[in-house]
Design a protein around this motif. Structure first.
Motif, mmCIF file in Angstrom:
data_model
loop_
_atom_site.group_PDB
_atom_site.id
_atom_site.type_symbol
_atom_site.label_atom_id
_atom_site.label_comp_id
_atom_site.label_asym_id
_atom_site.label_seq_id
_atom_site.Cartn_x
_atom_site.Cartn_y
_atom_site.Cartn_z
ATOM 1 N N ALA A 9 -22.374 -28.079 23.226
ATOM 2 C CA ALA A 9 -22.717 -26.917 22.395
ATOM 3 C C ALA A 9 -23.781 -26.066 23.089
ATOM 4 O O ALA A 9 -23.706 -24.840 23.090
ATOM 5 N N CYS A 10 -24.754 -26.718 23.707
ATOM 6 C CA CYS A 10 -25.797 -26.001 24.439
ATOM 7 C C CYS A 10 -25.181 -25.255 25.622
ATOM 8 O O CYS A 10 -25.491 -24.085 25.860
ATOM 9 N N ALA A 11 -24.275 -25.910 26.329
ATOM 10 C CA ALA A 11 -23.620 -25.281 27.475
ATOM 11 C C ALA A 11 -22.777 -24.095 27.018
ATOM 12 O O ALA A 11 -22.748 -23.053 27.684
ATOM 13 N N LEU A 12 -22.105 -24.224 25.875
ATOM 14 C CA LEU A 12 -21.311 -23.124 25.348
ATOM 15 C C LEU A 12 -22.192 -21.935 24.995
ATOM 16 O O LEU A 12 -21.882 -20.794 25.345
ATOM 17 N N ARG A 13 -23.318 -22.189 24.329
ATOM 18 C CA ARG A 13 -24.241 -21.091 23.984
ATOM 19 C C ARG A 13 -24.743 -20.391 25.240
ATOM 20 O O ARG A 13 -24.812 -19.160 25.302
ATOM 21 N N ARG A 14 -25.092 -21.173 26.247
ATOM 22 C CA ARG A 14 -25.580 -20.595 27.505
ATOM 23 C C ARG A 14 -24.502 -19.728 28.141
ATOM 24 O O ARG A 14 -24.754 -18.598 28.552
ATOM 25 N N ARG A 15 -23.278 -20.224 28.184
ATOM 26 C CA ARG A 15 -22.160 -19.483 28.790
ATOM 27 C C ARG A 15 -21.893 -18.187 28.028
ATOM 28 O O ARG A 15 -21.674 -17.127 28.620
ATOM 29 N N LEU A 16 -21.922 -18.253 26.694
ATOM 30 C CA LEU A 16 -21.706 -17.051 25.892
ATOM 31 C C LEU A 16 -22.772 -16.001 26.184
ATOM 32 O O LEU A 16 -22.457 -14.813 26.342
ATOM 33 N N ARG A 17 -24.037 -16.445 26.264
ATOM 34 C CA ARG A 17 -25.126 -15.503 26.569
ATOM 35 C C ARG A 17 -24.941 -14.900 27.959
ATOM 36 O O ARG A 17 -25.145 -13.700 28.160
ATOM 37 N N GLU A 18 -24.539 -15.722 28.938
ATOM 38 C CA GLU A 18 -24.319 -15.231 30.300
ATOM 39 C C GLU A 18 -23.240 -14.157 30.332
ATOM 40 O O GLU A 18 -23.287 -13.246 31.155
ATOM 41 N N GLU A 19 -22.252 -14.265 29.442
ATOM 42 C CA GLU A 19 -21.154 -13.306 29.401
ATOM 43 C C GLU A 19 -21.438 -12.144 28.447
ATOM 44 O O GLU A 19 -20.553 -11.345 28.156
ATOM 45 N N GLY A 20 -22.684 -12.070 27.955
ATOM 46 C CA GLY A 20 -23.081 -10.940 27.126
ATOM 47 C C GLY A 20 -22.736 -11.054 25.653
ATOM 48 O O GLY A 20 -22.707 -10.050 24.947
ATOM 49 N N HIS A 21 -22.477 -12.256 25.176
ATOM 50 C CA HIS A 21 -22.124 -12.459 23.770
ATOM 51 C C HIS A 21 -23.289 -13.116 23.027
ATOM 52 O O HIS A 21 -24.082 -13.841 23.617
ATOM 53 N N ASP A 22 -23.345 -12.877 21.734
ATOM 54 C CA ASP A 22 -24.387 -13.441 20.875
ATOM 55 C C ASP A 22 -23.854 -14.708 20.204
ATOM 56 O O ASP A 22 -22.994 -14.614 19.319
ATOM 57 N N PRO A 23 -24.331 -15.887 20.601
ATOM 58 C CA PRO A 23 -23.832 -17.127 19.995
ATOM 59 C C PRO A 23 -24.003 -17.170 18.472
ATOM 60 O O PRO A 23 -23.120 -17.638 17.768
#
Length: 143
Positions: A9-23
């Motif tokens: 879940a932490c990795a998913l949030r990080r990836r979403l932020r890297e791609e410009g999305h708001d988790p």
């Protein structure tokens, strides 16, 4: 997951932020989708329970909602599992599922009592939860 040092879940949030999305926005959209689906199904489920003589509030269901997230950050519901797999595949997965079951059974035990203590349950719109059950079971919000 290793780069995050914590969880998928932490990795998913990080990836979403890297791609410009708001988790947080993503989780909010998924919750709205789930609420809408459950609200639409509720009359049918309640009718079936009445036809079988099951009293209101005497049952519970554990469901798993699977989503995919497209490149624009839009969550797409792919399936609803009425019999989710609760066998952990890793140590971390087992720990999460054990905490989940502890919280679910805490709520279910109170709901199945003839008269649960009024202060123990928090009910809104026909859905009840045990305040603090998730925290007591070690479950943190995914946001």
């Amino acid at each position: 997951v290793r780069a995050c040092g914590e969880s998928a879940a932490c990795a998913l949030r990080r990836r979403l932020r890297e791609e410009g999305h708001d988790p947080r926005a993503l989780w909010a959209r998924m919750r709205r989708t789930i609420r809408g689906l459950l609200s639409a199904a509720r009359p049918s489920v309640e009718g079936a329970l009445r036809r079988h003589g099951v009293r209101a509030g005497a049952t519970f269901e554990l469901l798993r909602f699977d989503f995919m997230v497209d490149r624009r950050g839009t969550p797409l519901l792919t399936e609803v599992n009425i019999s989710p797999n609760l066998i952990g595949k890793t140590h971390q997965d087992s720990a999460v599922k054990q905490r989940l079951l502890t919280a679910v059974l805490s709520v279910a035990t109170l709901r199945l009592r003839p008269h649960p203590p009024a202060a123990a349950l928090e009910c809104r719109g026909g859905c009840c939860s045990l305040p603090g059950a998730c925290g007591a079971a070690g479950i943190r919000p995914l946001e």
